[in-house]
Design a protein around this motif. Structure first.
Motif: not given
Length: 539
Positions: A112-115, A463-464, A470-476
């Motif tokens: 997933e994204a945070q993995t 998500k909807s 979906a998985s989601f992640d963002y940086g600085i």
């Protein structure tokens, strides 16, 4: 004392709900660090909120003793890290206290994204990675598919991936044995000048702040005088030791060890995460690199629903900052809501946690204003102003241009939803970068999004529109020039400051119209005309 070659410092990294805390529980049980009587689920998550939401908010460190097949006793320091994107800095400091990381992947969900984001953080810190497939006993587990994803991602051999089930305890003994083999011991010289890094800090109401530290070089003894690099304040050490479920005092801790210290430090804000500690008698010349002062990313107004509770709210916020140094707040007033505070948070989850803790632990009833981000406003006279409250925005005639924070984001979705994500990305002013296929069925999309577009309801929409896949992640965040305006809402030609917002020029008309429609249904009918308007400057 154990030799440095018998120490292993490692952490467990994973996406939310992939079984990280359960795996930690099993390891504690297997090495008999805790008795069966003390055992409960998520034993390291000490806050009620952490247990309920099934997330880790604070980093924890715990010592295990493991007798390996070679008959030696090894000291394992397990550092349990938060997995959520808001706490990325805490994760990166916790990881820099380790030499290895166990990468846990759910064998039914896959990568997933945070993995990925936590894996990249671990790789930046040059950690050895030990991949583990968890939940292999689930009926819908697909270890073969997920193994293939891991092999493609890490470039490892399929046989190097450990298979286990943290819930039922399958494969835990093999995993403990593998840690000795895969992870290197820490490097460091116990006789050098002291260099210790703070990777977390908690507040004890009787003894003050308790920083968790990793000793990189040197030895820290009870009774020594130490100094913190970032604040240059010095303290006498009352107690040092290591953590099991409770603190275990020792005479000293030396290079390679992970432990804690008490030194009558009054505030957690004096023990900044990533800071270096050294002794006054034999100081080191340089601090350990990588220290950053954490800055808030999301701002919101917190107002007591009852004006008399203002002082109580201030006391509650002050108590919260004792244990959470990343929360900042300043008093502010609003014509609509009265006296309150403008608070800065690391992200939306952090904001939710703080407001929930205020309600739960301090019985506060609060009104939140719409969350905003911090803008850089460059004026015609060459000066720059940071604006986090729309009401404080300078006049349009004074502004040369405005920069807003953007973040590099990563969305992982099943391939059939790529079009949906691209549509959502365009709606939210995202700048598309690349698409990579992790497997024929799953794609990873990279975007740069304005932070203001994703802090509000982006996650729900994501998500909807993908049925939750979906998985989601963002940086600085970084800053970039944008065409932004301040949108005011007027009721009977009186400005309502609590409803002001800073918004992109293209979206201002639609946002103003939608707000007016909503207000029309919310404001009760009167015997006279109530005029509701949205305005940009004088328009």
């Amino acid at each position: 004392m154990a030799k440095i070659e018998n120490i292993r410092n490692f952490s467990i990294i994973a996406h939310i709900d992939h079984g990280k805390s359960t795996l930690a529980d099993r390891m504690l049980q297997q090495t008999q660090t805790i008795s069966n009587r003390q055992m409960k689920n998520q034993v390291l998550d000490s806050m009620d909120l952490e247990r309920e939401r099934g997330i880790t908010i604070k980093a924890h460190a715990i010592r295990l003793h493991y007798k390996a097949n070679d008959k030696k006793i090894y000291k394992y320091n397990l550092i349990d890290t938060p997995g959520h994107v808001d706490f990325t800095y805490e994760v990166s400091r916790s990881l820099s206290a380790c030499e290895g990381a166990i990468l846990v992947v759910d064998s039914s969900q896959g990568i997933e994204a945070q993995t990925l984001s936590n894996l990249y953080l671990a790789m930046e810190n040059n950690l050895e990675i030990l991949p583990v497939l968890n939940k292999i006993d689930l009926p819908n587990a697909d270890p073969e598919r997920v193994s293939k994803e891991l092999v493609d991602l890490l470039g490892c051999k399929p046989e190097e991936i450990m298979h286990c089930s943290a819930k039922s305890g399958i494969g835990i003994e093999e995993l403990l044995e593998e840690i000795v083999r895969v992870f290197p011991p820490p490097e460091g010289d116990p006789d050098a000048p002291l260099q210790a890094m703070v990777f977390d800090s908690v507040f004890d109401s009787y003894r003050g702040a308790m920083p968790f530290i990793k000793v990189v070089n040197g030895t820290l003894k009870k009774g020594e005088k130490v100094k913190f690099f970032s604040t240059s304040k010095s303290y006498d050490v009352d107690e040092v030791g290591y953590m099991r479920l409770e603190a275990v005092p020792q005479e000293s801790i030396s290079a390679g060890d992970v432990g804690y210290l008490f030194a009558s430090i009054k505030e957690v804000s004096d023990t900044k995460i990533g800071d270096t500690i050294t002794t006054i008698a034999n100081p080191t010349d340089k601090p350990i690199g990588g220290f950053v002062n954490v800055k808030p990313m999301v701002y919101a107004g917190l107002f007591p629903s009852n004006a008399e509770d203002f002082n109580q709210l201030r006391d509650s916020l002050e108590k919260l900052t004792l244990n959470d140094s990343s929360l900042v707040f300043v008093p502010e007033t609003s014509t609509a809501l009265g006296f309150g505070f403008r608070a800065g948070f690391l992200g939306l989850l952090h904001m939710e946690i703080v407001t929930e803790r205020l309600q739960r632990e301090y019985n506060q009833t609060i009104i939140n204003t719409v969350p905003t981000v911090e803008y850089k406003v460059f004026k015609n006279d060459g000066t720059m102003e940071l604006v986090s409250n729309p009401a404080k925005m300078p006049l349009t005639t004074e502004i040369d241009y405005i920069e807003e924070p953007f973040v590099d984001a990563q969305v992982i979705v099943p391939s059939e939803y790529v079009g949906t994500i691209m549509k959502l990305g365009t709606e939210r002013r995202g700048e598309y970068k690349t698409t990579d296929y992790l497997s024929p069925a799953r794609a990873s999309l990279s975007y740069a999004f304005p932070l203001s577009e994703i802090i509000f309801d982006f996650y729900d929409k994501l998500k909807s529109s993908t049925r939750g896949y979906a998985s989601f992640d963002y940086g600085i965040p970084f800053y970039k020039k944008s065409s932004l305006v301040k949108l005011d809402i007027l009721v009977n030609e009186e400005e309502v400051d609590a409803l002001s917002s800073i918004i992109h020029r293209e979206k201002a008309y639609y946002w103003g119209k939608a707000l007016n429609e909503k207000l029309r249904t919310l404001i009760p009918r009167q015997m006279f005309e109530v005029i509701i308007q949205a305005a940009i400057g004088n328009k």
